[in-house]
Design an enzyme around this catalytic site. Structure first.
Site, short mmCIF file in Angstrom:
data_model
loop_
_atom_site.label_atom_id
_atom_site.label_comp_id
_atom_site.label_asym_id
_atom_site.label_seq_id
_atom_site.Cartn_x
_atom_site.Cartn_y
_atom_site.Cartn_z
N ASP A 23 26.70 10.75 24.96
CA ASP A 23 25.79 9.81 25.15
C ASP A 23 25.25 9.95 26.77
O ASP A 23 26.10 9.89 27.71
CB ASP A 23 26.36 8.13 25.43
CG ASP A 23 26.89 7.98 24.25
OD1 ASP A 23 26.09 8.05 22.97
OD2 ASP A 23 28.02 7.34 23.99
N ARG B 162 34.91 1.24 24.00
CA ARG B 162 34.46 0.19 23.79
C ARG B 162 35.22 -1.13 24.19
O ARG B 162 34.68 -2.19 24.95
CB ARG B 162 34.13 -0.08 22.25
CG ARG B 162 33.17 -1.01 21.76
CD ARG B 162 33.29 -1.08 20.42
NE ARG B 162 32.89 0.39 19.67
CZ ARG B 162 33.02 0.71 18.35
NH1 ARG B 162 33.59 -0.34 17.85
NH2 ARG B 162 32.73 1.83 17.97
N ASP C 62 29.45 16.12 27.11
CA ASP C 62 29.64 14.59 26.78
C ASP C 62 28.45 14.40 25.76
O ASP C 62 27.31 15.00 25.89
CB ASP C 62 29.45 13.73 28.06
CG ASP C 62 29.30 12.34 27.94
OD1 ASP C 62 30.15 11.50 26.97
OD2 ASP C 62 28.46 11.75 28.30
C1 BG6 Z 1 30.90 6.63 25.62
C2 BG6 Z 1 29.95 5.76 26.21
O1 BG6 Z 1 30.02 7.76 25.26
O2 BG6 Z 1 31.62 6.26 24.38
C3 BG6 Z 1 30.58 4.49 26.61
O3 BG6 Z 1 29.54 6.31 27.67
C4 BG6 Z 1 31.03 3.75 25.25
O4 BG6 Z 1 29.56 3.48 27.30
C5 BG6 Z 1 31.98 4.87 24.49
O5 BG6 Z 1 31.71 2.48 25.58
C6 BG6 Z 1 32.58 4.24 23.30
O6 BG6 Z 1 31.56 4.34 22.39
P1 BG6 Z 1 31.43 3.70 20.98
O7 BG6 Z 1 30.37 4.01 20.30
O8 BG6 Z 1 32.62 4.18 20.36
O9 BG6 Z 1 31.58 2.13 21.17
MG MG Z 2 27.87 9.81 28.93
#
Ligand code: BG6
Ligand code: MG
Length: 210
Positions: free
Chosen positions: A9, A47, A7
């Site tokens: 984030d 999101r 993963d």
């Molecule tokens: C994930 C995060 O990696 O990505 C979530 O843990 C986030 O919190 C999701 O909502 C979508 O991310 P993005 O950058 O497309 O808004």
């Molecule tokens: Mg994560």
């Protein structure tokens, strides 16, 4: 085992805190209660699904158009914080652990729900580093659906049984298990009962592989 799917984030990079701060600003502007406990439920989910979780506390209802505007506003705030990302934002142990796993012959991939994955990998000096990248741009269903990890395994040319998934989110561990992967949990996912290998940090991965 042949590969690791990470993963992004909260596992590779500290962008989870920027997601939180961006949602917090959006929620505060709307007068919606939001805190770090609620934020943990957003980890790994898309999101728009994250927005729906935040809106559970809203006192008015929002049209689909207004929801898109709120999600866009959050993403704009988030993208501003990504502008200052550097390789120093890689989480502790990441650089060395990835290097050592690669030396041991494992293939390395990203499996992230985020549509911002390409820009983040670029900012932290990992553009082109991974053998495969599966992210929010190539899936239709977000974690806890296993699609993002199944795609990563497919891009690598391995079966789920040959891949570890490394996650900080419960939704991510659920996705990994639903897809037939072995789940390694760090951060919040280390305390989750479905996690196969709960670890206190990335460097500990080297203790579970030969
Ligand atoms: C994930 C995060 O990696 O990505 C979530 O843990 C986030 O919190 C999701 O909502 C979508 O991310 P993005 O950058 O497309 O808004
Ligand atoms: Mg994560």
């Amino acid at each position: 085992m042949k590969a690791f799917i990470f993963d992004l984030d909260g596992v590779i990079v500290s962008t989870d805190k920027y997601h939180y701060l961006a949602w917090k600003r959006m929620a505060d502007d709307e007068g919606i209660y939001f805190d770090e406990v609620i934020n943990d439920r957003l980890r790994g989910v898309s999101r728009m699904q994250s927005l729906e979780i935040i809106l559970e506390r809203a006192t008015k209802s929002y049209t689909d158009e207004e929801k898109v505007a709120l999600a866009t506003k959050k993403n704009d705030i988030y993208r501003e914080s990504l502008a200052s990302l550097t390789p120093n934002d890689r989480l502790a142990g990441v650089t060395e652990t990835l290097q050592k796993l690669r030396e041991k012959g494992y293939k390395l991939a990203i499996g992230s729900s985020s549509k911002n994955t390409p820009v983040i990998l670029d900012k932290i000096g990992y553009a082109g580093y991974f053998d495969a990248v599966s992210d929010g741009n190539n899936i239709t269903r977000s974690k806890p659906d296993p699609e993002v990890f199944l795609k990563a395994a497919e891009f690598l040319g391995f079966t789920p049984e040959e891949c570890y998934v490394v996650e900080d989110a419960e939704a991510g561990v659920d996705a990994a298990k639903a897809g037939g992967f072995t789940a390694i949990g760090v951060g919040g996912a280390a305390g989750y009962e479905k996690t196969d290998y709960p670890l206190s940090g990335m460097a500990d991965i080297l203790k579970i592989v030969k």
